[in-house]
Motif scaffolding. Sequence first.
Motif, PDB file in Angstrom:
ATOM      1  N   ARG A 216       0.829  -1.206   0.000  1.00  0.00           N
ATOM      2  CA  ARG A 216       0.000   0.000   0.000  1.00  0.00           C
ATOM      3  C   ARG A 216       0.865   1.258   0.000  1.00  0.00           C
ATOM      4  O   ARG A 216       1.792   1.402   0.809  1.00  0.00           O
ATOM      5  CB  ARG A 216      -0.925   0.014   1.217  1.00  0.00           C
ATOM      6  N   GLN A 217       0.559   2.129  -0.967  1.00  0.00           N
ATOM      7  CA  GLN A 217       1.219   3.419  -1.131  1.00  0.00           C
ATOM      8  C   GLN A 217       2.725   3.277  -1.364  1.00  0.00           C
ATOM      9  O   GLN A 217       3.456   4.265  -1.314  1.00  0.00           O
ATOM     10  CB  GLN A 217       0.955   4.321   0.081  1.00  0.00           C
ATOM     11  N   GLY A 218       3.201   2.056  -1.595  1.00  0.00           N
ATOM     12  CA  GLY A 218       4.623   1.840  -1.820  1.00  0.00           C
ATOM     13  C   GLY A 218       5.479   2.115  -0.599  1.00  0.00           C
ATOM     14  O   GLY A 218       6.701   2.256  -0.707  1.00  0.00           O
ATOM     15  N   ARG A 219       4.873   2.183   0.577  1.00  0.00           N
ATOM     16  CA  ARG A 219       5.605   2.549   1.794  1.00  0.00           C
ATOM     17  C   ARG A 219       6.336   1.334   2.368  1.00  0.00           C
ATOM     18  O   ARG A 219       5.785   0.237   2.452  1.00  0.00           O
ATOM     19  CB  ARG A 219       4.655   3.119   2.842  1.00  0.00           C
ATOM     20  N   THR A 238      11.788   9.793  16.802  1.00  0.00           N
ATOM     21  CA  THR A 238      13.247   9.766  16.717  1.00  0.00           C
ATOM     22  C   THR A 238      13.682   9.506  15.284  1.00  0.00           C
ATOM     23  O   THR A 238      13.181   8.593  14.634  1.00  0.00           O
ATOM     24  CB  THR A 238      13.821   8.679  17.642  1.00  0.00           C
ATOM     25  N   THR A 239      14.623  10.298  14.790  1.00  0.00           N
ATOM     26  CA  THR A 239      15.085  10.143  13.415  1.00  0.00           C
ATOM     27  C   THR A 239      16.169   9.071  13.334  1.00  0.00           C
ATOM     28  O   THR A 239      16.842   8.766  14.323  1.00  0.00           O
ATOM     29  CB  THR A 239      15.641  11.462  12.862  1.00  0.00           C
ATOM     30  N   ALA A 240      16.314   8.514  12.146  1.00  0.00           N
ATOM     31  CA  ALA A 240      17.299   7.454  11.924  1.00  0.00           C
ATOM     32  C   ALA A 240      17.784   7.529  10.489  1.00  0.00           C
ATOM     33  O   ALA A 240      17.100   8.054   9.607  1.00  0.00           O
ATOM     34  CB  ALA A 240      16.692   6.079  12.207  1.00  0.00           C
ATOM     35  N   SER A 241      18.977   7.020  10.262  1.00  0.00           N
ATOM     36  CA  SER A 241      19.517   6.853   8.914  1.00  0.00           C
ATOM     37  C   SER A 241      19.761   5.371   8.701  1.00  0.00           C
ATOM     38  O   SER A 241      20.376   4.714   9.539  1.00  0.00           O
ATOM     39  CB  SER A 241      20.820   7.643   8.741  1.00  0.00           C
ATOM     40  N   GLY A 252      14.757   7.739   8.050  1.00  0.00           N
ATOM     41  CA  GLY A 252      13.682   7.089   8.793  1.00  0.00           C
ATOM     42  C   GLY A 252      13.246   7.905   9.991  1.00  0.00           C
ATOM     43  O   GLY A 252      13.968   8.788  10.472  1.00  0.00           O
ATOM     44  N   ARG A 253      12.042   7.596  10.447  1.00  0.00           N
ATOM     45  CA  ARG A 253      11.492   8.211  11.658  1.00  0.00           C
ATOM     46  C   ARG A 253      10.695   7.146  12.402  1.00  0.00           C
ATOM     47  O   ARG A 253       9.880   6.448  11.807  1.00  0.00           O
ATOM     48  CB  ARG A 253      10.603   9.402  11.301  1.00  0.00           C
ATOM     49  N   VAL A 254      10.962   7.024  13.694  1.00  0.00           N
ATOM     50  CA  VAL A 254      10.293   5.997  14.500  1.00  0.00           C
ATOM     51  C   VAL A 254       8.796   6.281  14.544  1.00  0.00           C
ATOM     52  O   VAL A 254       8.371   7.373  14.933  1.00  0.00           O
ATOM     53  CB  VAL A 254      10.869   5.960  15.922  1.00  0.00           C
ATOM     54  N   THR A 275      11.949   6.820   4.158  1.00  0.00           N
ATOM     55  CA  THR A 275      11.817   7.736   3.033  1.00  0.00           C
ATOM     56  C   THR A 275      13.114   7.683   2.243  1.00  0.00           C
ATOM     57  O   THR A 275      14.181   7.948   2.809  1.00  0.00           O
ATOM     58  CB  THR A 275      11.571   9.178   3.507  1.00  0.00           C
ATOM     59  N   PRO A 276      13.073   7.335   0.943  1.00  0.00           N
ATOM     60  CA  PRO A 276      14.313   7.270   0.158  1.00  0.00           C
ATOM     61  C   PRO A 276      14.980   8.633   0.067  1.00  0.00           C
ATOM     62  O   PRO A 276      14.322   9.663  -0.089  1.00  0.00           O
ATOM     63  CB  PRO A 276      13.847   6.787  -1.226  1.00  0.00           C
TER      64      PRO A 276
END
Length: 394
Positions: A216-219, A238-241, A252-254, A275-276
């Motif tokens: 769904r939605q390519g997510r 929390t952000t992530a790489s 990324g984001r938690v 998110t690419p």
Amino acid sequence: MKLSRPKIVALVALAVAIVIGAVVALRGSKQDAAKKDEKAAGAKPALTVATTVPQRVPLPVRLSANGNIAAWQEASIGAEAGGLRITEVRVNVGDRVEKGQVLATFATDTLKADLGQAKAALAEADAAAADAAANAERARSLQQTGALSASQINQYLTAEKTAQARVQAARAAFDVQQVRLTQSLVVAPDAGMISARTATVGQVVANGTELFRLIRQGRLEWRAEVTSAELGKLAPGTTASVTAASGARLAGRVRTLGASVDPQTRTAIVYVDLTPLPGAANASARAGMFARGDFELGSTPALTIPQSALVLREGFSYVLRVNDDQRVSQVKVQPGRMAGDRVEIGEGLPAGARIVASGGSFLNDGDLVRVADTAPAPAAAASRASAAKPAASR
């Protein structure tokens, strides 16, 4: 007086020995003088070096984790009408589709015939209902005259209601056949990417048979595994790489934390929306891939030195400290976090110590060096470290 041959040989040997001794003595005196001159002039430096001093700058705190990339939600698309033959398949695995897009079609001959039959039955029921309504109306008009008995009038009224009910049943059957006709088209319930396909042309499928699977939605999401102790350091937002096994880099984001901890491994799952990042290589990220990443937990001040100042010897890290007598001392350090071209060092080196900025691998403990410049100002080193892109560290 004439000398004998043995005496002549002895005299010659003695003369040669005297000459050799004189030459050796002269050479030794010259070497001693050269040593004295060198000592008087000072020892020769082994290398000309630039120096720097450790600087305290803020470095990012990161938590590393491993996990798998998975689909955020995967929809199962199946056949709603059973016993129909697939006539066309319009998409394949990997295709991106929009909501409502036709994915496959079924043969409609049987459905159209059933719809025509239902339409005729509805028309027949409408005609019978109209006749029953007319009879009931006449019976009502004669009710006060006594021309018809009460039971006959009641029969006409009942026939009218029965005919109306049959019209409703016929209309419902007609609607069912219309719905079945629309079900001959398999459409996407949401936008996204086709992740699996079992539909083939000519296949006769049963009701509910899965034909496609849709991300769904390519997510995509990263399901990171963290320990019980590390779980308390994370929170939604929390952000992530993240770096996938294919080399794709994603931000990324938690989204949420796992509700439970595995009692066997003592690890919990952290769900991270991905998110690419800009770049063609990011398209290679796929559900099911292994990925590792780092969660951003803020920053703390740390004592840092340039990475070029580190010297690796026998599996340990060292720096070469320049003493007041211009000789170097080898100091063992423990490297930690990195930011750009700077690396954190543990205890053992004073903040104001001068160290060799580069080329330390060519020096040994106790070597004499010539210092070519002075250490950079703390503000300049701190600005360079803060402008540098942080690198991952545990």
